[in-house]
Design a protein around this motif. Structure first.
Motif, PDB file in Angstrom:
ATOM      1  N   GLU A  93       0.833  -1.198   0.000  1.00 30.81           N
ATOM      2  CA  GLU A  93       0.000   0.000   0.000  1.00 30.81           C
ATOM      3  C   GLU A  93       0.873   1.256   0.000  1.00 30.81           C
ATOM      4  OE1 GLU A  93      -3.573   1.801   2.733  1.00 30.81           O
ATOM      5  OE2 GLU A  93      -3.675  -0.294   2.106  1.00 30.81           O
ATOM      6  N   HIS A  94       2.020   1.172   0.668  1.00 35.91           N
ATOM      7  CA  HIS A  94       2.923   2.324   0.750  1.00 35.91           C
ATOM      8  C   HIS A  94       4.156   2.187  -0.148  1.00 35.91           C
ATOM      9  CE1 HIS A  94       0.398   3.691   3.888  1.00 35.91           C
ATOM     10  NE2 HIS A  94       0.890   2.957   4.856  1.00 35.91           N
ATOM     11  N   PHE A  95       4.587   0.942  -0.375  1.00 39.70           N
ATOM     12  CA  PHE A  95       5.831   0.706  -1.119  1.00 39.70           C
ATOM     13  C   PHE A  95       5.640  -0.407  -2.139  1.00 39.70           C
ATOM     14  CE2 PHE A  95       6.826   2.143   3.159  1.00 39.70           C
ATOM     15  CZ  PHE A  95       7.634   3.238   2.916  1.00 39.70           C
ATOM     16  N   ARG A  96       6.471  -0.375  -3.163  1.00 37.38           N
ATOM     17  CA  ARG A  96       6.408  -1.406  -4.197  1.00 37.38           C
ATOM     18  C   ARG A  96       7.193  -2.636  -3.741  1.00 37.38           C
ATOM     19  NH1 ARG A  96       9.266   0.571  -8.755  1.00 37.38           N
ATOM     20  NH2 ARG A  96       8.357  -1.156  -9.912  1.00 37.38           N
ATOM     21  N   LEU A  97       6.604  -3.803  -3.949  1.00 32.76           N
ATOM     22  CA  LEU A  97       7.240  -5.055  -3.539  1.00 32.76           C
ATOM     23  C   LEU A  97       8.359  -5.461  -4.506  1.00 32.76           C
ATOM     24  CD1 LEU A  97       6.657  -6.960  -1.111  1.00 32.76           C
ATOM     25  CD2 LEU A  97       5.335  -8.381  -2.681  1.00 32.76           C
ATOM     26  N   GLU A  98       8.150  -5.191  -5.790  1.00 29.70           N
ATOM     27  CA  GLU A  98       9.068  -5.668  -6.819  1.00 29.70           C
ATOM     28  C   GLU A  98      10.516  -5.205  -6.628  1.00 29.70           C
ATOM     29  OE1 GLU A  98      10.292  -8.068  -9.624  1.00 29.70           O
ATOM     30  OE2 GLU A  98       8.220  -8.018  -8.912  1.00 29.70           O
ATOM     31  N   PRO A  99      10.785  -3.933  -6.293  1.00 30.67           N
ATOM     32  CA  PRO A  99      12.188  -3.511  -6.138  1.00 30.67           C
ATOM     33  C   PRO A  99      12.958  -4.302  -5.082  1.00 30.67           C
ATOM     34  CG  PRO A  99      10.767  -1.598  -6.323  1.00 30.67           C
ATOM     35  CD  PRO A  99       9.866  -2.789  -6.192  1.00 30.67           C
ATOM     36  N   LEU A 100      12.264  -4.830  -4.079  1.00 30.47           N
ATOM     37  CA  LEU A 100      12.940  -5.634  -3.057  1.00 30.47           C
ATOM     38  C   LEU A 100      13.592  -6.868  -3.675  1.00 30.47           C
ATOM     39  CD1 LEU A 100      10.220  -5.591  -0.222  1.00 30.47           C
ATOM     40  CD2 LEU A 100      12.303  -4.196  -0.327  1.00 30.47           C
ATOM     41  N   MET A 113      13.432   0.260  -0.956  1.00 37.02           N
ATOM     42  CA  MET A 113      12.092   0.649  -0.497  1.00 37.02           C
ATOM     43  C   MET A 113      11.613   1.816  -1.357  1.00 37.02           C
ATOM     44  SD  MET A 113      12.230   0.357   3.676  1.00 37.02           S
ATOM     45  CE  MET A 113      10.440   0.561   3.817  1.00 37.02           C
ATOM     46  N   GLU A 114      10.934   1.503  -2.429  1.00 33.10           N
ATOM     47  CA  GLU A 114      10.440   2.520  -3.362  1.00 33.10           C
ATOM     48  C   GLU A 114       8.954   2.762  -3.123  1.00 33.10           C
ATOM     49  OE1 GLU A 114      11.339   1.610  -7.405  1.00 33.10           O
ATOM     50  OE2 GLU A 114      13.485   1.293  -7.023  1.00 33.10           O
ATOM     51  N   TRP A 115       8.575   4.034  -3.075  1.00 40.66           N
ATOM     52  CA  TRP A 115       7.180   4.393  -2.820  1.00 40.66           C
ATOM     53  C   TRP A 115       6.255   3.789  -3.882  1.00 40.66           C
ATOM     54  CZ3 TRP A 115       6.051   6.215   1.742  1.00 40.66           C
ATOM     55  CH2 TRP A 115       6.981   6.988   2.446  1.00 40.66           C
ATOM     56  N   SER A 116       5.063   3.431  -3.466  1.00 38.53           N
ATOM     57  CA  SER A 116       4.055   2.933  -4.414  1.00 38.53           C
ATOM     58  C   SER A 116       3.587   4.088  -5.296  1.00 38.53           C
ATOM     59  CB  SER A 116       2.862   2.350  -3.647  1.00 38.53           C
ATOM     60  OG  SER A 116       2.164   3.378  -2.953  1.00 38.53           O
ATOM     61  N   ASP A 117       3.037   3.747  -6.443  1.00 34.82           N
ATOM     62  CA  ASP A 117       2.537   4.777  -7.360  1.00 34.82           C
ATOM     63  C   ASP A 117       1.478   5.639  -6.682  1.00 34.82           C
ATOM     64  OD1 ASP A 117       4.239   3.760  -9.262  1.00 34.82           O
ATOM     65  OD2 ASP A 117       2.680   2.612 -10.322  1.00 34.82           O
ATOM     66  N   ALA A 118       0.625   5.014  -5.872  1.00 34.62           N
ATOM     67  CA  ALA A 118      -0.432   5.759  -5.192  1.00 34.62           C
ATOM     68  C   ALA A 118       0.139   6.774  -4.218  1.00 34.62           C
ATOM     69  CB  ALA A 118      -1.371   4.793  -4.463  1.00 34.62           C
ATOM     70  N   MET A 119       1.201   6.369  -3.488  1.00 33.96           N
ATOM     71  CA  MET A 119       1.820   7.287  -2.533  1.00 33.96           C
ATOM     72  C   MET A 119       2.503   8.445  -3.256  1.00 33.96           C
ATOM     73  SD  MET A 119       1.303   6.690   0.646  1.00 33.96           S
ATOM     74  CE  MET A 119       2.566   7.838   1.175  1.00 33.96           C
ATOM     75  N   VAL A 120       3.172   8.160  -4.359  1.00 32.82           N
ATOM     76  CA  VAL A 120       3.831   9.224  -5.136  1.00 32.82           C
ATOM     77  C   VAL A 120       2.780  10.217  -5.634  1.00 32.82           C
ATOM     78  CG1 VAL A 120       5.115   9.734  -7.249  1.00 32.82           C
ATOM     79  CG2 VAL A 120       5.789   7.791  -5.823  1.00 32.82           C
ATOM     80  N   GLU A 121       1.670   9.696  -6.130  1.00 36.49           N
ATOM     81  CA  GLU A 121       0.615  10.568  -6.651  1.00 36.49           C
ATOM     82  C   GLU A 121       0.050  11.468  -5.555  1.00 36.49           C
ATOM     83  OE1 GLU A 121      -3.707  10.142  -8.924  1.00 36.49           O
ATOM     84  OE2 GLU A 121      -2.355   8.414  -8.842  1.00 36.49           O
ATOM     85  N   LYS A 122      -0.220  10.881  -4.387  1.00 39.27           N
ATOM     86  CA  LYS A 122      -0.760  11.680  -3.272  1.00 39.27           C
ATOM     87  C   LYS A 122       0.251  12.722  -2.813  1.00 39.27           C
ATOM     88  CE  LYS A 122      -3.593   8.003  -1.247  1.00 39.27           C
ATOM     89  NZ  LYS A 122      -3.649   7.039  -0.117  1.00 39.27           N
ATOM     90  N   GLY A 123       1.493  12.269  -2.594  1.00 37.24           N
ATOM     91  CA  GLY A 123       2.520  13.178  -2.094  1.00 37.24           C
ATOM     92  C   GLY A 123       2.787  14.329  -3.043  1.00 37.24           C
ATOM     93  N   GLU A 124       2.911  14.029  -4.333  1.00 42.37           N
ATOM     94  CA  GLU A 124       3.179  15.080  -5.318  1.00 42.37           C
ATOM     95  C   GLU A 124       2.031  16.062  -5.424  1.00 42.37           C
ATOM     96  OE1 GLU A 124       5.903  15.894  -6.953  1.00 42.37           O
ATOM     97  OE2 GLU A 124       6.974  14.302  -5.898  1.00 42.37           O
ATOM     98  N   SER A 125       0.808  15.547  -5.283  1.00 41.16           N
ATOM     99  CA  SER A 125      -0.357  16.424  -5.340  1.00 41.16           C
ATOM    100  C   SER A 125      -0.358  17.427  -4.196  1.00 41.16           C
ATOM    101  CB  SER A 125      -1.594  15.553  -5.362  1.00 41.16           C
ATOM    102  OG  SER A 125      -2.511  15.936  -4.461  1.00 41.16           O
ATOM    103  N   TYR A 126       0.022  16.990  -2.983  1.00 38.41           N
ATOM    104  CA  TYR A 126       0.132  17.911  -1.839  1.00 38.41           C
ATOM    105  C   TYR A 126       1.247  18.933  -2.076  1.00 38.41           C
ATOM    106  CZ  TYR A 126      -3.038  15.244   1.188  1.00 38.41           C
ATOM    107  OH  TYR A 126      -4.141  14.636   1.743  1.00 38.41           O
ATOM    108  N   ILE A 127       2.387  18.471  -2.545  1.00 40.98           N
ATOM    109  CA  ILE A 127       3.523  19.369  -2.765  1.00 40.98           C
ATOM    110  C   ILE A 127       3.162  20.453  -3.780  1.00 40.98           C
ATOM    111  CG2 ILE A 127       5.866  19.525  -3.725  1.00 40.98           C
ATOM    112  CD1 ILE A 127       6.366  16.694  -2.529  1.00 40.98           C
ATOM    113  N   GLN A 128       2.548  20.041  -4.883  1.00 37.82           N
ATOM    114  CA  GLN A 128       2.236  20.993  -5.946  1.00 37.82           C
ATOM    115  C   GLN A 128       1.135  21.970  -5.560  1.00 37.82           C
ATOM    116  OE1 GLN A 128       1.555  18.664  -9.517  1.00 37.82           O
ATOM    117  NE2 GLN A 128       3.479  17.539  -9.229  1.00 37.82           N
TER     118      GLN A 128
END
Length: 400
Positions: A101-108, A224-239
């Motif tokens: 939910e917070h991070f992508r599993l694949e990069p691990l 530990m790479e952020w999930s796409d959903a977390m990046v989208e939420k975080g970037e939206s707040y920043i912008q």
């Protein structure tokens, strides 16, 4: 081309050469995983644990150590969900949030084999780790807490009981050990003591890791790479809320933290206190002194550090992540309203972590594992960080 009605059979498909067959066999598990097929059982064994120490910052430090431990033992790590404590708001209990939910599993998987604990329980446990054959593993000292002194306290109290109950797991037997630790130096002892042929699933009451995270395990943060959903939420707040460049700060100043930092005053705690090695250094003999400004900065120190870094990067806004009073009004007044000051205090603390990680400069709390998460992430990407009470922290040996 074969004429209609001809009895000639089509030529048999040629057998691929051996190297190609090997490639196909190696790729098959990846393709199967991508197609939603059940994962294959790993004969090298699995490692399971409860992330049952502290909040997210502590759980993340333990996760890095557990990931390294799984690789050292060559066992697949069943990645547990994060435990969020929601006792002050609905649902007034623990939430178990899947890692993905917070991070992508694949990069691990670029580092080592992993599977989510949810997938393990759904697809593999019914056949390979069924009820009636679930063994718990713990130190003899831990078993002393049980009534018979021989049973691992896997489900004693919160968060241990609720964690395993979410998967309907009860343990049928206990394997006790002593004389070994989770330090990498004991790798061979673990493999000899618990070979996967006899102990396919190592289920532990807590993380097989040290706190704070070992210096050599800090670089594992890059997986530990952020999930796409977390990046989208975080970037939206920043912008929408912040103007660049911005300074991100983490204020750990709640009442529980004040009590902890008082241990510095009375001499109970030394330079190595919780996550402080990140700023005082991991070598105890060479550690710099840990001050109250580094542990519990007052408003004077907060203003001093902000004034320095706002001027240095010509910041236009400040983002404040805190567990207590954000001092938003005081900071706005200090900068005479010329700086935009934002504090979200979101229900999901990972939003704070993302925004702090993306800041143009970050000022953290030396002793906090929440800060430590941000610092590790920023070190990986070469972004500047400092601490309250320490404007120019020493470079650690891990060389991100």
């Amino acid at each position: 081309m074969v004429a209609p009605g001809s009895s000639r059979r089509p030529a048999a498909m040629a057998v691929p050469p051996v190297p190609l067959l090997l490639v196909l066999l190696l790729l098959f598990p990846v393709m199967a995983a991508g197609s939603g097929a059940a994962p294959a059982w790993d004969e090298a064994g699995y490692l399971l644990y409860c992330p049952c120490m502290g909040r997210f910052g502590n759980q993340a430090e333990h996760f890095l150590g557990a990931l390294a431990f799984a690789r050292a033992l060559n066992r697949t790590l069943a990645v547990p969900p994060w435990i969020e404590y929601r006792h002050h708001r609905p649902p007034y209990t623990n939430l178990h949030v899947p890692y993905s939910e917070h991070f992508r599993l694949e990069p691990l998987r670029r580092y080592h084999r992993v599977i989510s604990l949810e997938q393990f329980m759904e697809h593999l446990a019914p056949r390979h780790w069924p009820a009636g054959r679930r063994v718990a593993y713990c130190f003899e000292a831990a078993a002393q807490r049980s009534a018979d002194k021989h049973t691992c306290p896997m489900k004693d109290g919160n968060p241990f009981g609720p964690f395993w109950d979410q998967f309907q797991v009860d343990f049928d037997k206990s394997e006790l050990f002593k004389g070994i630790s989770f330090n990498p130096a004991y790798k061979d002892h673990w493999i000899q003591r618990f070979p996967p042929s006899e102990h396919p699933v190592l289920a532990l009451p807590g993380a097989p890791a040290q706190f704070p995270v070992l210096e050599e395990h800090r670089p594992l943060q890059k997986y530990m790479e952020w999930s796409d959903a977390m990046v989208e939420k975080g970037e939206s707040y920043i912008q929408s809320l912040l103007l660049r460049p911005y300074v991100g700060i983490h204020l750990r100043i709640g009442s529980d933290w004040k009590n902890a930092c008082n241990m510095l005053k009375d001499g109970t705690a030394g330079p190595h206190f919780m996550a402080s090695p990140q700023c005082v250094g991991y070598d105890r003999s060479a550690a710099v002194p840990l001050t109250m400004d580094m542990c519990l900065p007052d408003l004077r120190e907060i203003k001093r550090a902000l004034k320095l870094w706002v001027a240095k990067i010509e910041a236009k806004s400040v983002y404040i992540a805190t567990d207590s009073e954000p001092y938003t009004t005081e900071i706005q007044q200090f900068f005479q309203g010329k700086l935009k000051v934002v504090s979200l205090q979101p229900e999901v603390p990972q939003i704070d972590l993302y925004i702090l990680g993306q800041s143009d400069h970050f000022i953290g709390n030396c002793v906090s594992s929440f800060t430590a998460f941000v610092k590790r992430e920023r070190d990986i990407h070469g972004k500047p960080s400092s601490f309250f009470g320490m404007d120019h922290p020493p470079r650690l040996r891990d060389e991100f």
